[in-house]
Write a protein that holds these residues in place. Structure first.
Motif, short mmCIF file in Angstrom:
data_model
loop_
_atom_site.label_atom_id
_atom_site.label_comp_id
_atom_site.label_asym_id
_atom_site.label_seq_id
_atom_site.Cartn_x
_atom_site.Cartn_y
_atom_site.Cartn_z
N UNK A 28 -4.03 3.70 7.44
CA UNK A 28 -3.70 2.30 7.11
C UNK A 28 -3.29 1.54 8.37
N UNK A 29 -2.45 2.15 9.20
CA UNK A 29 -1.99 1.47 10.42
C UNK A 29 -3.13 1.19 11.39
N UNK A 30 -4.18 2.00 11.35
CA UNK A 30 -5.33 1.76 12.23
C UNK A 30 -6.09 0.51 11.86
N UNK A 77 6.27 11.07 13.63
CA UNK A 77 4.94 10.78 14.18
C UNK A 77 4.41 9.46 13.64
N UNK A 78 4.63 9.19 12.37
CA UNK A 78 4.20 7.91 11.78
C UNK A 78 4.92 6.75 12.46
N UNK A 79 6.23 6.87 12.63
CA UNK A 79 7.00 5.81 13.28
C UNK A 79 6.55 5.61 14.72
N UNK A 80 6.28 6.70 15.44
CA UNK A 80 5.79 6.60 16.82
C UNK A 80 4.44 5.91 16.88
N UNK A 81 3.55 6.30 15.97
CA UNK A 81 2.23 5.68 15.96
C UNK A 81 2.34 4.19 15.62
N UNK A 82 3.21 3.86 14.68
CA UNK A 82 3.41 2.45 14.32
C UNK A 82 3.94 1.66 15.51
N UNK A 83 4.84 2.25 16.29
CA UNK A 83 5.38 1.56 17.47
C UNK A 83 4.28 1.24 18.47
N UNK A 115 0.87 -1.16 0.00
CA UNK A 115 0.00 0.00 0.00
C UNK A 115 0.91 1.22 0.00
N UNK A 116 0.62 2.18 -0.88
CA UNK A 116 1.40 3.42 -0.94
C UNK A 116 0.51 4.58 -0.55
N UNK A 117 0.96 5.37 0.43
CA UNK A 117 0.30 6.60 0.81
C UNK A 117 1.33 7.72 0.75
N UNK A 118 0.84 8.96 0.73
CA UNK A 118 1.75 10.09 0.51
C UNK A 118 1.98 10.97 1.73
N UNK A 119 1.28 10.69 2.85
CA UNK A 119 1.42 11.60 3.99
C UNK A 119 1.12 10.89 5.31
N UNK A 120 1.28 11.64 6.39
CA UNK A 120 1.07 11.11 7.73
C UNK A 120 -0.37 10.63 7.93
N UNK A 121 -1.35 11.41 7.50
CA UNK A 121 -2.75 11.02 7.70
C UNK A 121 -3.06 9.70 7.00
N UNK A 122 -2.58 9.54 5.78
CA UNK A 122 -2.79 8.30 5.04
C UNK A 122 -2.14 7.11 5.73
N UNK A 123 -0.94 7.32 6.25
CA UNK A 123 -0.22 6.24 6.95
C UNK A 123 -0.96 5.82 8.21
N UNK A 124 -1.40 6.80 9.00
CA UNK A 124 -2.12 6.49 10.23
C UNK A 124 -3.41 5.73 9.92
#
Length: 120
Positions: free
Chosen positions: A39-41, A61-67, A28-37
């Motif tokens: 997907x991770x949700x 912030x993406x890496x922290x949320x993923x952790x 999955x490819x996203x372009x920003x923090x909101x898109x990444x969060x």
């Protein structure tokens, strides 16, 4: 193996996505923090390919949320800057497993992702 690419440049993201799919990954490819969060949700992710400098939002912030949300996911950082070139990213981001230049050949990036996606 499920891979999330967070890359603001759509051409680079598409190139990496195609190479990872050739290695058999679901990408999955996203372009920003909101898109990444988003997907991770909702999706299980094994490896995140994360550009350190996003056009919108924060890679940290993406890496922290993923952790927090997907602690098993490993983060492969890519960048075209010298920021964190001293390796300190590994002290600051516990789920970071690799730090590569954005200009890394796509097949080499795919090999790194495949390696870290098979661990665990």
């Amino acid at each position: 193996m499920r891979v999330l690419i967070v890359e603001s440049d759509p051409n680079l993201g598409w190139l990496w996505k195609r190479h990872l799919e050739r290695f058999g990954a679901e990408v999955v490819h996203v372009r920003d923090q909101d898109g990444a969060v988003a997907i991770l949700e909702r999706e299980e992710i094994d490896v995140i390919v994360l550009d350190l400098v996003l056009a919108e939002g924060s890679a940290i912030a993406v890496a922290d949320y993923a952790a927090y949300r997907r602690p098993q996911a490993r983060v492969v950082f890519v960048t075209n800057t010298s920021f964190f070139s001293d390796g300190s990213i590994f002290r600051h981001i516990p789920n970071a497993c690799a730090f590569l230049p954005s200009a890394t050949r796509p097949e080499d990036l795919a090999a790194v992702v495949e390696h870290y996606g098979s661990i665990g």
